[in-house]
Motif scaffolding. Sequence first.
Motif, short mmCIF file in Angstrom:
data_model
loop_
_atom_site.label_atom_id
_atom_site.label_comp_id
_atom_site.label_asym_id
_atom_site.label_seq_id
_atom_site.Cartn_x
_atom_site.Cartn_y
_atom_site.Cartn_z
N ALA A 18 56.61 29.31 30.66
CA ALA A 18 55.73 29.82 29.61
C ALA A 18 55.02 28.67 28.89
CB ALA A 18 56.53 30.66 28.62
N GLY A 19 55.74 27.58 28.65
CA GLY A 19 55.12 26.42 28.01
C GLY A 19 54.04 25.81 28.88
N PHE A 20 54.31 25.71 30.18
CA PHE A 20 53.30 25.18 31.10
C PHE A 20 52.06 26.07 31.12
CE2 PHE A 20 51.32 25.51 35.27
CZ PHE A 20 50.83 24.23 35.41
N ARG A 21 52.27 27.38 31.21
CA ARG A 21 51.14 28.31 31.24
C ARG A 21 50.31 28.20 29.97
NH1 ARG A 21 51.17 32.81 34.68
NH2 ARG A 21 50.45 34.10 32.99
N GLU A 22 50.95 28.05 28.83
CA GLU A 22 50.23 27.92 27.56
C GLU A 22 49.40 26.64 27.52
OE1 GLU A 22 51.34 27.29 22.91
OE2 GLU A 22 52.60 28.66 24.07
N ARG A 23 50.00 25.52 27.95
CA ARG A 23 49.26 24.25 27.97
C ARG A 23 48.11 24.29 28.96
NH1 ARG A 23 54.51 22.63 27.68
NH2 ARG A 23 54.58 22.08 29.89
N CYS A 27 43.81 24.04 28.31
CA CYS A 27 42.94 23.06 28.99
C CYS A 27 41.62 23.70 29.46
CB CYS A 27 43.65 22.48 30.22
SG CYS A 27 45.00 21.38 29.81
N LEU A 28 41.59 24.99 29.58
CA LEU A 28 40.41 25.69 30.07
C LEU A 28 39.46 25.94 28.91
CD1 LEU A 28 42.26 28.29 32.31
CD2 LEU A 28 41.23 26.13 33.03
N ASN A 29 38.19 25.61 29.10
CA ASN A 29 37.22 25.80 28.03
C ASN A 29 36.43 27.08 28.22
OD1 ASN A 29 37.91 23.42 26.71
ND2 ASN A 29 36.63 22.21 28.05
N ARG A 30 35.49 27.05 29.13
CA ARG A 30 34.63 28.20 29.35
C ARG A 30 35.29 29.16 30.32
NH1 ARG A 30 28.78 26.50 30.66
NH2 ARG A 30 28.32 28.43 29.59
N ARG A 31 35.16 30.44 30.04
CA ARG A 31 35.70 31.50 30.90
C ARG A 31 37.19 31.33 31.13
NH1 ARG A 31 30.65 33.46 33.28
NH2 ARG A 31 29.17 31.78 33.18
N ALA A 32 37.92 30.98 30.09
CA ALA A 32 39.34 30.68 30.20
C ALA A 32 40.14 31.84 30.78
CB ALA A 32 39.90 30.27 28.85
N ASP A 33 39.88 33.07 30.32
CA ASP A 33 40.65 34.22 30.80
C ASP A 33 40.44 34.42 32.30
OD1 ASP A 33 41.68 34.75 28.30
OD2 ASP A 33 40.13 36.20 27.80
N LEU A 35 39.38 32.22 34.58
CA LEU A 35 39.93 31.11 35.36
C LEU A 35 41.45 31.15 35.39
CD1 LEU A 35 37.59 28.22 34.21
CD2 LEU A 35 37.72 29.26 36.48
N PHE A 36 42.07 31.55 34.29
CA PHE A 36 43.52 31.64 34.24
C PHE A 36 44.03 32.72 35.20
CE2 PHE A 36 47.61 32.77 32.32
CZ PHE A 36 48.17 31.52 32.20
N GLU A 37 43.37 33.87 35.21
CA GLU A 37 43.77 34.94 36.12
C GLU A 37 43.50 34.57 37.57
OE1 GLU A 37 42.23 38.69 34.89
OE2 GLU A 37 43.22 38.57 32.95
N LEU A 38 42.43 33.84 37.82
CA LEU A 38 42.15 33.36 39.17
C LEU A 38 43.24 32.40 39.64
CD1 LEU A 38 40.08 33.52 41.46
CD2 LEU A 38 38.96 31.53 40.45
N ALA A 39 43.68 31.52 38.76
CA ALA A 39 44.77 30.60 39.11
C ALA A 39 46.06 31.37 39.39
CB ALA A 39 44.99 29.60 37.98
N ASP A 40 46.36 32.40 38.60
CA ASP A 40 47.53 33.25 38.85
C ASP A 40 47.44 33.89 40.23
OD1 ASP A 40 49.30 32.99 36.79
OD2 ASP A 40 48.62 34.76 35.70
N ALA A 41 46.29 34.45 40.54
CA ALA A 41 46.12 35.10 41.84
C ALA A 41 46.26 34.09 42.97
CB ALA A 41 44.76 35.79 41.91
N LEU A 42 45.72 32.90 42.79
CA LEU A 42 45.80 31.86 43.81
C LEU A 42 47.25 31.46 44.07
CD1 LEU A 42 44.22 29.88 45.59
CD2 LEU A 42 44.21 28.31 43.67
N LEU A 43 48.03 31.35 43.02
CA LEU A 43 49.42 30.91 43.16
C LEU A 43 50.36 32.03 43.62
CD1 LEU A 43 49.65 28.70 39.97
CD2 LEU A 43 49.54 27.93 42.35
N CYS A 44 49.98 33.28 43.41
CA CYS A 44 50.88 34.40 43.72
C CYS A 44 50.52 35.15 44.99
CB CYS A 44 50.88 35.39 42.55
SG CYS A 44 51.52 34.69 41.02
#
Length: 70
Positions: A18-23, A27-33, A35-44
């Motif tokens: 949870a701490g890693f995900r928050e940090r 770090c994401l500026n534009r379109r953070a939500d 990009l974050f969901e895209l990273a989740d999908a990429l990793l899962c």
Amino acid sequence: MVVVAFVRDRAEAIDVLAGFRERFYRCLNRRADALFELADALLCTDGPVKTLVGLPLAPEHRRGHGAMRG
């Protein structure tokens, strides 16, 4: 920057993740939500990702593909 965490139990592992995900999100500026969901999908996603075009169709990516919205 490399971060190594040794955890002893599941609750501690969840706190570290949870701490890693928050940090990472901060770090994401534009379109953070998006990009974050895209990273989740990429990793899962099951198996290797060959193209980013098909990734939004993965169940882990909640936003879907913008061209498919009506």
